[in-house]
Design a protein around this motif. Sequence first.
Motif, PDB file in Angstrom:
ATOM      1  N   SER A 130       6.483   7.970   8.154  1.00 30.20           N
ATOM      2  CA  SER A 130       6.967   8.621   9.382  1.00 30.20           C
ATOM      3  C   SER A 130       7.582   9.981   9.060  1.00 30.20           C
ATOM      4  CB  SER A 130       8.017   7.731  10.060  1.00 30.20           C
ATOM      5  OG  SER A 130       9.209   7.707   9.279  1.00 30.20           O
ATOM      6  N   GLU A 131       7.822  10.759  10.108  1.00 28.45           N
ATOM      7  CA  GLU A 131       8.481  12.063   9.913  1.00 28.45           C
ATOM      8  C   GLU A 131       9.837  11.905   9.239  1.00 28.45           C
ATOM      9  OE1 GLU A 131       8.283  15.466  12.823  1.00 28.45           O
ATOM     10  OE2 GLU A 131       7.735  13.789  14.142  1.00 28.45           O
ATOM     11  N   GLU A 132      10.585  10.883   9.665  1.00 27.07           N
ATOM     12  CA  GLU A 132      11.901  10.645   9.078  1.00 27.07           C
ATOM     13  C   GLU A 132      11.769  10.285   7.595  1.00 27.07           C
ATOM     14  OE1 GLU A 132      10.840   9.269  11.958  1.00 27.07           O
ATOM     15  OE2 GLU A 132      12.183  10.229  13.409  1.00 27.07           O
ATOM     16  N   GLU A 133      10.810   9.432   7.281  1.00 27.74           N
ATOM     17  CA  GLU A 133      10.604   9.052   5.883  1.00 27.74           C
ATOM     18  C   GLU A 133      10.156  10.245   5.047  1.00 27.74           C
ATOM     19  OE1 GLU A 133       9.437   4.354   6.487  1.00 27.74           O
ATOM     20  OE2 GLU A 133       7.878   5.884   6.726  1.00 27.74           O
ATOM     21  N   GLN A 134       9.321  11.088   5.604  1.00 22.65           N
ATOM     22  CA  GLN A 134       8.895  12.293   4.889  1.00 22.65           C
ATOM     23  C   GLN A 134      10.093  13.193   4.597  1.00 22.65           C
ATOM     24  OE1 GLN A 134       5.558  14.243   6.836  1.00 22.65           O
ATOM     25  NE2 GLN A 134       4.657  12.256   7.318  1.00 22.65           N
ATOM     26  N   ALA A 135      10.988  13.329   5.579  1.00 24.58           N
ATOM     27  CA  ALA A 135      12.192  14.146   5.379  1.00 24.58           C
ATOM     28  C   ALA A 135      13.080  13.530   4.291  1.00 24.58           C
ATOM     29  CB  ALA A 135      12.962  14.280   6.690  1.00 24.58           C
ATOM     30  N   ILE A 136      13.207  12.212   4.313  1.00 31.83           N
ATOM     31  CA  ILE A 136      14.005  11.512   3.300  1.00 31.83           C
ATOM     32  C   ILE A 136      13.391  11.698   1.916  1.00 31.83           C
ATOM     33  CG2 ILE A 136      14.646   9.200   2.477  1.00 31.83           C
ATOM     34  CD1 ILE A 136      15.001   8.461   5.513  1.00 31.83           C
ATOM     35  N   LEU A 137      12.085  11.564   1.818  1.00 32.81           N
ATOM     36  CA  LEU A 137      11.418  11.691   0.520  1.00 32.81           C
ATOM     37  C   LEU A 137      11.468  13.125  -0.010  1.00 32.81           C
ATOM     38  CD1 LEU A 137       8.463   9.268   1.216  1.00 32.81           C
ATOM     39  CD2 LEU A 137      10.351   8.905  -0.406  1.00 32.81           C
ATOM     40  N   ALA A 138      11.322  14.097   0.866  1.00 31.25           N
ATOM     41  CA  ALA A 138      11.430  15.499   0.434  1.00 31.25           C
ATOM     42  C   ALA A 138      12.839  15.775  -0.100  1.00 31.25           C
ATOM     43  CB  ALA A 138      11.088  16.442   1.586  1.00 31.25           C
ATOM     44  N   LEU A 139      13.839  15.295   0.607  1.00 31.74           N
ATOM     45  CA  LEU A 139      15.221  15.466   0.170  1.00 31.74           C
ATOM     46  C   LEU A 139      15.473  14.713  -1.140  1.00 31.74           C
ATOM     47  CD1 LEU A 139      17.928  16.762   1.017  1.00 31.74           C
ATOM     48  CD2 LEU A 139      18.486  14.589   2.123  1.00 31.74           C
ATOM     49  N   THR A 140      14.932  13.515  -1.243  1.00 24.31           N
ATOM     50  CA  THR A 140      15.057  12.712  -2.461  1.00 24.31           C
ATOM     51  C   THR A 140      14.530  13.484  -3.663  1.00 24.31           C
ATOM     52  OG1 THR A 140      14.900  10.621  -1.250  1.00 24.31           O
ATOM     53  CG2 THR A 140      14.307  10.574  -3.596  1.00 24.31           C
ATOM     54  N   ARG A 162       0.827  -1.216   0.000  1.00 23.55           N
ATOM     55  CA  ARG A 162       0.000   0.000   0.000  1.00 23.55           C
ATOM     56  C   ARG A 162       0.860   1.263   0.000  1.00 23.55           C
ATOM     57  NH1 ARG A 162      -4.505   1.322   4.604  1.00 23.55           N
ATOM     58  NH2 ARG A 162      -5.571   2.972   3.482  1.00 23.55           N
ATOM     59  N   ARG A 163       1.947   1.244   0.754  1.00 22.14           N
ATOM     60  CA  ARG A 163       2.837   2.417   0.793  1.00 22.14           C
ATOM     61  C   ARG A 163       3.514   2.628  -0.562  1.00 22.14           C
ATOM     62  NH1 ARG A 163       6.030   3.979   5.685  1.00 22.14           N
ATOM     63  NH2 ARG A 163       7.759   2.861   4.704  1.00 22.14           N
ATOM     64  N   ILE A 164       3.873   1.544  -1.222  1.00 24.02           N
ATOM     65  CA  ILE A 164       4.482   1.657  -2.549  1.00 24.02           C
ATOM     66  C   ILE A 164       3.475   2.236  -3.539  1.00 24.02           C
ATOM     67  CG2 ILE A 164       5.482   0.383  -4.486  1.00 24.02           C
ATOM     68  CD1 ILE A 164       6.615  -1.579  -2.354  1.00 24.02           C
ATOM     69  N   PHE A 165       2.214   1.791  -3.444  1.00 26.65           N
ATOM     70  CA  PHE A 165       1.179   2.280  -4.361  1.00 26.65           C
ATOM     71  C   PHE A 165       1.010   3.789  -4.283  1.00 26.65           C
ATOM     72  CE2 PHE A 165      -1.142  -2.012  -3.706  1.00 26.65           C
ATOM     73  CZ  PHE A 165      -0.338  -2.631  -4.641  1.00 26.65           C
ATOM     74  N   VAL A 166       1.175   4.360  -3.092  1.00 25.58           N
ATOM     75  CA  VAL A 166       0.933   5.799  -2.914  1.00 25.58           C
ATOM     76  C   VAL A 166       2.224   6.618  -2.773  1.00 25.58           C
ATOM     77  CG1 VAL A 166      -1.350   5.429  -1.918  1.00 25.58           C
ATOM     78  CG2 VAL A 166       0.625   5.642  -0.395  1.00 25.58           C
ATOM     79  N   LEU A 167       3.351   5.989  -3.028  1.00 27.72           N
ATOM     80  CA  LEU A 167       4.634   6.663  -2.793  1.00 27.72           C
ATOM     81  C   LEU A 167       4.763   7.993  -3.522  1.00 27.72           C
ATOM     82  CD1 LEU A 167       7.368   6.642  -1.401  1.00 27.72           C
ATOM     83  CD2 LEU A 167       8.235   5.234  -3.289  1.00 27.72           C
ATOM     84  N   SER A 168       4.263   8.078  -4.734  1.00 32.83           N
ATOM     85  CA  SER A 168       4.389   9.340  -5.468  1.00 32.83           C
ATOM     86  C   SER A 168       3.518  10.445  -4.862  1.00 32.83           C
ATOM     87  CB  SER A 168       4.045   9.146  -6.949  1.00 32.83           C
ATOM     88  OG  SER A 168       2.702   8.761  -7.097  1.00 32.83           O
ATOM     89  N   HIS A 169       2.621  10.079  -3.952  1.00 32.77           N
ATOM     90  CA  HIS A 169       1.759  11.048  -3.255  1.00 32.77           C
ATOM     91  C   HIS A 169       1.949  10.950  -1.741  1.00 32.77           C
ATOM     92  CE1 HIS A 169      -0.431  12.360  -6.814  1.00 32.77           C
ATOM     93  NE2 HIS A 169      -0.257  11.125  -7.238  1.00 32.77           N
ATOM     94  N   TRP A 170       3.173  10.734  -1.324  1.00 30.21           N
ATOM     95  CA  TRP A 170       3.477  10.514   0.075  1.00 30.21           C
ATOM     96  C   TRP A 170       3.040  11.661   0.979  1.00 30.21           C
ATOM     97  CZ3 TRP A 170       6.739  14.043   2.303  1.00 30.21           C
ATOM     98  CH2 TRP A 170       7.555  14.791   1.447  1.00 30.21           C
ATOM     99  N   ARG A 171       3.018  12.872   0.463  1.00 29.66           N
ATOM    100  CA  ARG A 171       2.619  14.024   1.284  1.00 29.66           C
ATOM    101  C   ARG A 171       1.140  13.971   1.677  1.00 29.66           C
ATOM    102  NH1 ARG A 171       6.239  16.247  -2.321  1.00 29.66           N
ATOM    103  NH2 ARG A 171       7.857  17.542  -1.419  1.00 29.66           N
ATOM    104  N   ASP A 172       0.339  13.262   0.887  1.00 27.66           N
ATOM    105  CA  ASP A 172      -1.111  13.239   1.072  1.00 27.66           C
ATOM    106  C   ASP A 172      -1.604  12.028   1.860  1.00 27.66           C
ATOM    107  OD1 ASP A 172      -1.173  15.532  -0.552  1.00 27.66           O
ATOM    108  OD2 ASP A 172      -1.280  14.291  -2.366  1.00 27.66           O
ATOM    109  N   THR A 173      -0.681  11.279   2.460  1.00 26.41           N
ATOM    110  CA  THR A 173      -1.071  10.076   3.198  1.00 26.41           C
ATOM    111  C   THR A 173      -0.501  10.112   4.613  1.00 26.41           C
ATOM    112  OG1 THR A 173       0.867   8.724   2.717  1.00 26.41           O
ATOM    113  CG2 THR A 173      -0.857   8.782   1.028  1.00 26.41           C
TER     114      THR A 173
END
Length: 145
Positions: A82-92, A67-78
């Motif tokens: 975690s906070e750490e993952e959000q920081a990693i994805l924003a930096l990515t 489920r997380r993979i399915f929505v990965l391109s919209h991670w901000r909307d789910t």
Amino acid sequence: MKKREFLKDVDTKAFKVMLGFEQYLSESSLNRIHAELIKIRVSQINGCTYCMDKHIQDALAYGEDARRIFVLSHWRDTPFFSEEEQAILALTEQITRISVHGVTDEVYNRALLLLGQQYLTEVIMGIVAMNAWNRIGITTGREPQ
């Protein structure tokens, strides 16, 4: 597209350079799920279907929730990351699209605060490595098997 030669089939020294990235990352403290989220998100942005396919399979094998993979391109909307993952994805996203606005102080400093300097360095290296692999894969016409 005419078949193009892959890096390791033409120049093993060049391929070994890329494997050096992988060796560093495998010896780092970078969490496997974090590494796969980085690899998938970078590949989504760059449009590397081969790498998306490979790293989605790897993430699932490591126990990532589909489920997380399915929505990965919209991670901000789910609420799934975690906070750490959000920081990693924003930096990515900012490193992968570095020509757009660079990497903002806000994104960098948030990642530094949540991850610490060493883990942030490992995350940056993971992002840089995946961007390099995508460029090789796309240029040489790699396709999912």
